[in-house]
Design a protein around this motif. Structure first.
Motif, short mmCIF file in Angstrom:
data_model
loop_
_atom_site.label_atom_id
_atom_site.label_comp_id
_atom_site.label_asym_id
_atom_site.label_seq_id
_atom_site.Cartn_x
_atom_site.Cartn_y
_atom_site.Cartn_z
N VAL A 17 1.02 -1.10 0.13
CA VAL A 17 0.02 -0.06 0.10
C VAL A 17 0.93 1.33 0.06
CG1 VAL A 17 -1.85 1.14 1.26
CG2 VAL A 17 -1.79 -1.27 1.27
N ILE A 18 0.54 1.98 -1.13
CA ILE A 18 1.29 3.34 -1.16
C ILE A 18 0.65 4.44 -1.02
CG2 ILE A 18 3.07 4.72 -2.62
CD1 ILE A 18 3.37 2.14 -4.31
N ASP A 19 0.63 5.26 0.18
CA ASP A 19 -0.19 6.30 0.49
C ASP A 19 0.50 7.09 1.43
OD1 ASP A 19 -2.21 7.87 1.73
OD2 ASP A 19 -3.56 6.49 0.65
N ASP A 20 0.54 8.61 1.06
CA ASP A 20 1.05 9.46 1.95
C ASP A 20 0.65 9.67 3.44
OD1 ASP A 20 -1.03 10.65 0.47
OD2 ASP A 20 -0.59 12.68 1.44
N ASP A 21 -0.58 9.18 3.68
CA ASP A 21 -1.22 8.91 5.07
C ASP A 21 -1.06 7.53 5.56
OD1 ASP A 21 -2.55 8.78 7.19
OD2 ASP A 21 -4.65 9.38 6.26
N GLU A 22 0.18 7.36 6.36
CA GLU A 22 0.31 6.00 7.06
C GLU A 22 -0.98 5.50 7.67
OE1 GLU A 22 3.44 6.43 9.90
OE2 GLU A 22 4.89 7.18 8.43
N ALA A 23 -1.95 6.00 8.25
CA ALA A 23 -2.96 5.70 8.81
C ALA A 23 -3.84 4.84 7.69
CB ALA A 23 -4.09 6.59 9.41
N VAL A 24 -3.75 5.03 6.54
CA VAL A 24 -4.35 4.34 5.25
C VAL A 24 -3.86 2.88 5.37
CG1 VAL A 24 -4.87 4.09 2.90
CG2 VAL A 24 -5.06 6.36 4.13
N ALA A 25 -2.60 2.77 5.50
CA ALA A 25 -2.22 1.41 5.09
C ALA A 25 -2.27 0.61 6.41
CB ALA A 25 -0.41 1.40 5.03
N SER A 42 5.05 5.44 3.04
CA SER A 42 4.00 6.52 2.96
C SER A 42 4.78 7.49 2.27
CB SER A 42 4.08 7.19 4.37
OG SER A 42 5.08 7.38 5.11
N ASP A 43 6.25 7.06 1.59
CA ASP A 43 6.92 8.04 0.85
C ASP A 43 6.95 7.21 -0.69
OD1 ASP A 43 8.59 9.37 -0.75
OD2 ASP A 43 10.43 9.31 0.69
N PRO A 44 6.10 7.63 -1.72
CA PRO A 44 5.91 7.17 -2.79
C PRO A 44 7.46 7.08 -3.69
CG PRO A 44 5.16 9.59 -2.88
CD PRO A 44 5.25 9.18 -1.47
N SER A 45 8.30 8.09 -3.43
CA SER A 45 9.52 7.77 -4.04
C SER A 45 10.16 6.51 -3.62
CB SER A 45 10.51 9.12 -3.97
OG SER A 45 10.88 9.16 -2.39
N GLN A 46 9.80 5.79 -2.71
CA GLN A 46 10.41 4.52 -2.19
C GLN A 46 9.74 3.29 -2.77
OE1 GLN A 46 10.14 4.88 2.04
NE2 GLN A 46 11.92 6.12 2.24
N ALA A 47 8.58 3.75 -3.76
CA ALA A 47 7.78 2.58 -4.08
C ALA A 47 8.35 1.55 -4.86
CB ALA A 47 6.48 2.98 -4.90
N VAL A 48 9.17 2.03 -5.89
CA VAL A 48 9.88 0.97 -6.81
C VAL A 48 10.79 0.15 -6.02
CG1 VAL A 48 11.32 0.67 -8.88
CG2 VAL A 48 9.57 2.60 -8.73
N ASP A 62 -2.31 5.19 -3.88
CA ASP A 62 -3.03 6.42 -3.69
C ASP A 62 -2.69 7.28 -5.01
OD1 ASP A 62 -4.66 8.60 -2.73
OD2 ASP A 62 -3.07 9.38 -1.58
N ILE A 63 -3.83 8.22 -5.60
CA ILE A 63 -3.63 8.98 -6.66
C ILE A 63 -3.05 10.35 -6.17
CG2 ILE A 63 -4.87 10.04 -8.53
CD1 ILE A 63 -7.18 7.67 -8.29
N SER A 64 -3.66 11.01 -5.16
CA SER A 64 -3.48 12.29 -4.79
C SER A 64 -2.23 12.17 -3.75
CB SER A 64 -4.56 13.12 -4.56
OG SER A 64 -4.14 14.19 -4.41
N MET A 65 -0.77 12.50 -4.03
CA MET A 65 0.06 12.54 -2.98
C MET A 65 0.94 13.80 -3.36
SD MET A 65 1.00 8.43 -2.66
CE MET A 65 1.31 8.13 -4.10
N PRO A 66 1.32 14.21 -2.53
CA PRO A 66 2.65 15.28 -2.65
C PRO A 66 3.66 14.70 -3.18
CG PRO A 66 2.23 14.81 -0.21
CD PRO A 66 1.31 14.06 -0.94
N ARG A 67 4.60 15.37 -3.76
CA ARG A 67 5.70 15.03 -4.27
C ARG A 67 5.76 14.04 -5.37
NH1 ARG A 67 6.04 14.41 0.87
NH2 ARG A 67 6.51 12.34 0.93
N MET A 68 4.79 13.26 -5.52
CA MET A 68 4.87 12.35 -6.58
C MET A 68 3.30 11.74 -6.70
SD MET A 68 7.27 8.84 -6.90
CE MET A 68 7.63 8.17 -8.55
N THR A 69 2.77 11.80 -7.56
CA THR A 69 1.27 11.30 -7.87
C THR A 69 1.32 9.84 -8.14
OG1 THR A 69 1.35 11.67 -10.14
CG2 THR A 69 0.68 13.75 -8.64
N GLY A 70 -0.02 9.39 -7.89
CA GLY A 70 -0.09 7.90 -8.25
C GLY A 70 0.31 7.49 -9.72
N ASP A 71 -0.05 8.36 -10.67
CA ASP A 71 0.15 7.91 -11.97
C ASP A 71 1.73 8.06 -12.16
OD1 ASP A 71 -0.16 10.79 -11.79
OD2 ASP A 71 -0.50 10.98 -13.85
#
Length: 135
Positions: A17-25, A42-48, A62-71
């Motif tokens: 789960v990739i989401d800037d809000d840790e509570a979601v995961a 919670s940091d989308p740049s770490q996803a890969v 998540d689609i809407s995140m700061p620094r890096m969007t879902g797309d």
């Protein structure tokens, strides 16, 4: 000779789960932890990097995140041979569960699910993405 038994948690399909809000995961892990091993970032740049390490069965992002969007996350994952084939599902609070299907294929042919979807709806999306029967 004694051997260690396999870790039952590692036997469960992994959901990243990739989401800037840790509570979601944490909320998704609480709802799905019986059937899946849920790992959140919670940091989308770490996803890969994390996806390469974990080899999850499915990614919820998540689609809407700061620094890096879902797309942007989806694109980065698609460019890495080790992560390109991992099923990817958008996770969003922008729509209700009923509207979630309207987002399917809007971003790179990826399905979408609402963050407010029921546990059963989340299970169904994950089972579909994993190609397993969810009876």
């Amino acid at each position: 000779m004694l051997r260690d038994l396999p870790d039952p948690e590692r036997a469960k399909p992994c959901v990243l789960v990739i989401d800037d809000d840790e509570a979601v995961a944490w909320a998704i892990a609480g709802r799905l932890g019986r059937d899946f091993r849920v790992v959140g970032v919670s940091d989308p740049s770490q996803a890969v990097t994390l996806a390469r390490e974990l080899r999850p069965g499915v990614i919820l992002c998540d689609i809407s995140m700061p620094r890096m969007t879902g797309d942007e996350v989806a694109f980065a994952l698609s460019q890495d041979i080790a992560t390109a084939q991992i099923p990817f599902v958008y996770l969003t609070a922008l729509v209700s569960p009923e509207e979630g299907m309207e987002l399917d294929a809007v971003f790179g042919d990826h399905p979408a699910v609402s963050k407010s979807a029921t546990t059963e709806e989340l299970r169904e999306v994950i089972a579909w993405a994993l190609g397993i029967d969810d009876d």
